[in-house]
Design a protein around this motif. Structure first.
Motif, PDB file in Angstrom:
ATOM      1  N   LYS A 182       0.874  -1.181   0.000  1.00 39.07           N
ATOM      2  CA  LYS A 182       0.000   0.000   0.000  1.00 39.07           C
ATOM      3  C   LYS A 182       0.905   1.223   0.000  1.00 39.07           C
ATOM      4  O   LYS A 182       1.789   1.350   0.866  1.00 39.07           O
ATOM      5  CB  LYS A 182      -0.878   0.016   1.263  1.00 39.07           C
ATOM      6  N   LEU A 183       0.686   2.099  -0.976  1.00 44.30           N
ATOM      7  CA  LEU A 183       1.494   3.321  -1.101  1.00 44.30           C
ATOM      8  C   LEU A 183       0.651   4.511  -0.679  1.00 44.30           C
ATOM      9  O   LEU A 183      -0.403   4.782  -1.282  1.00 44.30           O
ATOM     10  CB  LEU A 183       1.861   3.519  -2.571  1.00 44.30           C
ATOM     11  N   VAL A 238      -2.636   4.910   7.749  1.00 43.06           N
ATOM     12  CA  VAL A 238      -1.736   3.777   8.025  1.00 43.06           C
ATOM     13  C   VAL A 238      -2.536   2.626   8.643  1.00 43.06           C
ATOM     14  O   VAL A 238      -2.371   1.463   8.265  1.00 43.06           O
ATOM     15  CB  VAL A 238      -0.557   4.204   8.954  1.00 43.06           C
ATOM     16  N   ARG A 239      -3.434   2.970   9.583  1.00 45.25           N
ATOM     17  CA  ARG A 239      -4.250   1.918  10.222  1.00 45.25           C
ATOM     18  C   ARG A 239      -5.100   1.189   9.171  1.00 45.25           C
ATOM     19  O   ARG A 239      -5.161  -0.035   9.146  1.00 45.25           O
ATOM     20  CB  ARG A 239      -5.173   2.539  11.269  1.00 45.25           C
ATOM     21  N   THR A 240      -5.717   1.938   8.280  1.00 40.66           N
ATOM     22  CA  THR A 240      -6.567   1.319   7.252  1.00 40.66           C
ATOM     23  C   THR A 240      -5.719   0.443   6.323  1.00 40.66           C
ATOM     24  O   THR A 240      -6.084  -0.691   6.007  1.00 40.66           O
ATOM     25  CB  THR A 240      -7.282   2.415   6.417  1.00 40.66           C
ATOM     26  N   ALA A 241      -4.569   0.970   5.915  1.00 41.63           N
ATOM     27  CA  ALA A 241      -3.717   0.200   4.995  1.00 41.63           C
ATOM     28  C   ALA A 241      -3.258  -1.097   5.649  1.00 41.63           C
ATOM     29  O   ALA A 241      -3.111  -2.124   4.980  1.00 41.63           O
ATOM     30  CB  ALA A 241      -2.509   1.048   4.583  1.00 41.63           C
ATOM     31  N   SER A 242      -3.065  -1.065   6.958  1.00 47.17           N
ATOM     32  CA  SER A 242      -2.511  -2.248   7.637  1.00 47.17           C
ATOM     33  C   SER A 242      -3.496  -3.418   7.643  1.00 47.17           C
ATOM     34  O   SER A 242      -3.113  -4.541   7.935  1.00 47.17           O
ATOM     35  CB  SER A 242      -2.122  -1.897   9.077  1.00 47.17           C
ATOM     36  N   LEU A 243      -4.765  -3.161   7.304  1.00 51.76           N
ATOM     37  CA  LEU A 243      -5.749  -4.248   7.339  1.00 51.76           C
ATOM     38  C   LEU A 243      -5.470  -5.298   6.268  1.00 51.76           C
ATOM     39  O   LEU A 243      -5.775  -6.468   6.451  1.00 51.76           O
ATOM     40  CB  LEU A 243      -7.173  -3.684   7.164  1.00 51.76           C
ATOM     41  N   ASP A 244      -4.924  -4.858   5.138  1.00 54.35           N
ATOM     42  CA  ASP A 244      -4.660  -5.846   4.079  1.00 54.35           C
ATOM     43  C   ASP A 244      -3.404  -5.508   3.283  1.00 54.35           C
ATOM     44  O   ASP A 244      -3.422  -5.484   2.065  1.00 54.35           O
ATOM     45  CB  ASP A 244      -5.872  -5.991   3.151  1.00 54.35           C
TER      46      ASP A 244
END
Ligand SMILES: Nc1nc2c(c(=O)[nH]1)N[C@H]1C(S)=C(S)[C@@H](COP(=O)(O)OP(=O)(O)OC[C@H]3O[C@@H](n4cnc5c(N)ncnc54)[C@H](O)[C@@H]3O)O[C@H]1N2
Ligand code: MOO
Length: 408
Positions: A182-183, A238-244
Motif C-alpha cells: 500500500k502506497l 496507516v491503520r486502514t492500509a494495515s488491514l490488508d
C-alpha cells in the motif's frame, strides 16, 4: 531508535525485519514473473524418445559403409514414419525407413541421411557416401534428463522457464504470494493527476514512479488516496492500509519540519521504529518501522529522493519477501565516461546509464539531477555511488553502481 544510519546498515535492518511470503498454487498460464516456491525436477526425459532432426532416411550405418559415387548402395524403403507416429517394425538389416523431422528413430537404426544427399523413388533409396553411426540422431533426454534438477526454488518464471515447465507438463506451480504494498502519499500541497493546478499545489507524481518500480519487481501495489498533513489523517491512513497490506510505504513528512508527522504518527501507533534517517543523498530522509508485524517504510517527499532510497533499500527487502534468492541489486564498477562536475561533500547517488563499449563497462552519470527531479531517472539503468569529493569526479575514474536495468 537509531538515527542517521549508513544506507547499508539501514538496508540490513530492513532485510532482517521482513520474511518470505507464504505460497500458493497457480496455473502456468498466469505464472510469468512469479517466483517458484519449489524445486522442479524433470519427471521425464525431454525429448522423451530419440528422434530425427531432419527429413530423410533412417538406416543402419553398416549397410552403407562402402557407398561411394562410383559404387552407390540402394536399399528398399520399408515404410514411412512422420512425426507423431512410430515405426510398425524394427529396422531390418539392408533396408531403410523414410523418416520425417521429429519422428522417433525406429529400433535397430543408428543413422539418418537427409533427402538432399540421396536419390529415391517410392520403393528405393540410393546412398552415395557412408555415414557415421549416431549421426543426425537426437538422443532421448538431449534437453533434460529424467530426475535432473531443472529449476531451483527462488527462480523467476521468465519466458524460457515457462516453456520448460510446459514441456515437462507442469500446468500447476507452487509460487510465492505477491507482496501486497500500500502506497500512501502525504502532503496538503498534493492534488490528483487529473485535477487542474491551483496556487501552491503540485501533482502527486512520486507514487506513480514508486508503484512502477515495485510492480516491475512483481509486487501488487495499491496507490491509496492522498492524505493531508495531519497526525490524525496519516494515522488513519496507516491503520486502514494495515488491514490488508504486507508492506506499507509512505511518502513525505519524514524530515524535521512542522508538518513532518510520520515519526510522531508511528510512535503514537506503537510501531517498533528501526531507524530514522540514513546517510544517503538523496533519500536520507527516511523512517523504517514495523507496525503490527508489517514493515512500514516512510520515504522522503522529494520524488527523486523517494525513488532512489526506495530502489536501494526497499526493493531488496520486497524482493526478499517475494522469494527471490538473489534479492540484492547487482553491483558493478565501471569507467566514468565524462567529468561529473558537481561537488558532493557527503557523497551522492546519481542516476546514470551503463553501457558496454569495446568490452568495457562504461558509466554515464546525469549531471543535472536533484532531489525533486524525476526526469534524470528516465532511461537510467544504474544508480552510481559517488564517494565524498569537493572536486567532482574526472572522466576515466572508476565508479561503483547499483544495476537497476531489470526494473526499467
Ligand atoms: N531544516 C531542514 N529541512 C529539510 C531537510 C533538513 O535536513 N533540514 N531535509 C530536506 C530534504 S533533503 C528532504 S528530502 C526533504 C524531505 O522532506 P519530507 O520527506 O518531509 O517531504 P515533504 O516536505 O513532504 O516534501 C518534500 C518535497 O517533495 C514534494 N512532494 C511531496 N510528495 C510528493 C509527491 N507525492 N509527488 C510529488 N512531489 C511531492 C513536496 O511538495 C516538497 O516540495 O526535506 C528537506 N527539508
Ligand atoms: O534527505 Mo533528502 O531525502 O536527501 O533528498
Amino acid at each position: 531508535m537509531k538515527e542517521r544510519v549508513e544506507m547499508t546498515e539501514g538496508r540490513s535492518m530492513m532485510l532482517d525485519a521482513v520474511s518470505v511470503m507464504g505460497t500458493e498454487t497457480i496455473d502456468l498460464l498466469e505464472a510469468t514473473g512469479r517466483i517458484l516456491a519449489e524445486d522442479v525436477f524433470a519427471q521425464e526425459n525431454i525429448p522423451p524418445f530419440s528422434r530425427s532432426p531432419l527429413d530423410g532416411y533412417v538406416l543402419k550405418a553398416a549397410d552403407i559403409k562402402n557407398a561411394s559415387k562410383e559404387h552407390p548402395v540402394t536399399l528398399p524403403i520399408l515404410e514411412e514414419v512422420p512425426a507423431g507416429k512410430v515405426a510398425t517394425q524394427p529396422l531390418k538389416e539392408g533396408t531403410a525407413i523414410k523418416i520425417l523431422t521429429g519422428a522417433p528413430i525406429p529400433d535397430g537404426a543408428d543413422l539418418v541421411v537427409k533427402f538432399e544427399d540421396t536419390e529415391f523413388t517410392d520403393e528405393n533409396v540410393t546412398f552415395f557416401k557412408p555415414g557415421k553411426s549416431g549421426d543426425n540422431i537426437v538422443p532421448v533426454g538431449e534437453d533434460l534428463k529424467e530426475g535432473q534438477l531443472v529449476l531451483e526454488k527462488g527462480s523467476k518464471i521468465t519466458a524460457p522457464v515457462r516453456g520448460i515447465l510446459a514441456g515437462l507438463g507442469k500446468s500447476k506451480l507452487k509460487v510465492y504470494k505477491k507482496v501486497r504494498i500500500k502506497l500512501i502519499s502525504t502532503g496538503s500541497e498534493l492534488i490528483e493527476i487529473d485535477a487542474p493546478l491551483a496556487p501552491g499545489k503540485i501533482r502527486n507524481s512520486s507514487v506513480y514512479t514508486l508503484a512502477s518500480y515495485l510492480s516491475m519487481s512483481g509486487a501488487e501495489v495499491t496507490i491509496c488516496p492522498n492524505v493531508e498533513d495531519t497526525v490524525e489523517a496519516i494515522s488513519e491512513a496507516v491503520r486502514t492500509a494495515s488491514l490488508d497490506a504486507d508492506v506499507i510505504m509512505t511518502t513525505g513528512g519524514v524530515s524535521v519540519g512542522d508538518y513532518d508527522h510520520l515519526k510522531t504518527v508511528m510512535t503514537q501507533l506503537g510501531a517498533d521504529i528501526l531507524f530514522w534517517k540514513m546517510r544517503l543523498k538523496p533519500g536520507g530522509a527516511f523512517l523504517a518501522c514495523v507496525y503490527k508485524n508489517i514493515p512500514v517504510f516512510s520515504l522522503s517527499g522529494n520524488p527523486a529522493s523517494a525513488a532512489i532510497s526506495m530502489i536501494l533499500t526497499c526493493l531488496p527487502a520486497v524482493r526478499k519477501m517475494s522469494g527471490y534468492t538473489q534479492y540484492m541489486l547487482p553491483e558493478i564498477d565501471g569507467v566514468l565516461e565524462s567529468d561529473f562536475k558537481k561537488k558532493s561533500p557527503n557523497g551522492r547517488m546519481v542516476p546514470g546509464k551503463l553501457s558496454i563499449q569495446e568490452g568495457k563497462a562504461m558509466i554515464w552519470l546525469s549531471g543535472h539531477s536533484g532531489n525533486g527531479m524525476l526526469h534524470p531517472l528516465q532511461g537510467c539503468n544504474i544508480i552510481g555511488e559517488l564517494a565524498p569529493s569537493m572536486e567532482g569526479v574526472k572522466a576515466g575514474s572508476m565508479v561503483h553502481a547499483y544495476y537497476i536495468g531489470d526494473f526499467i
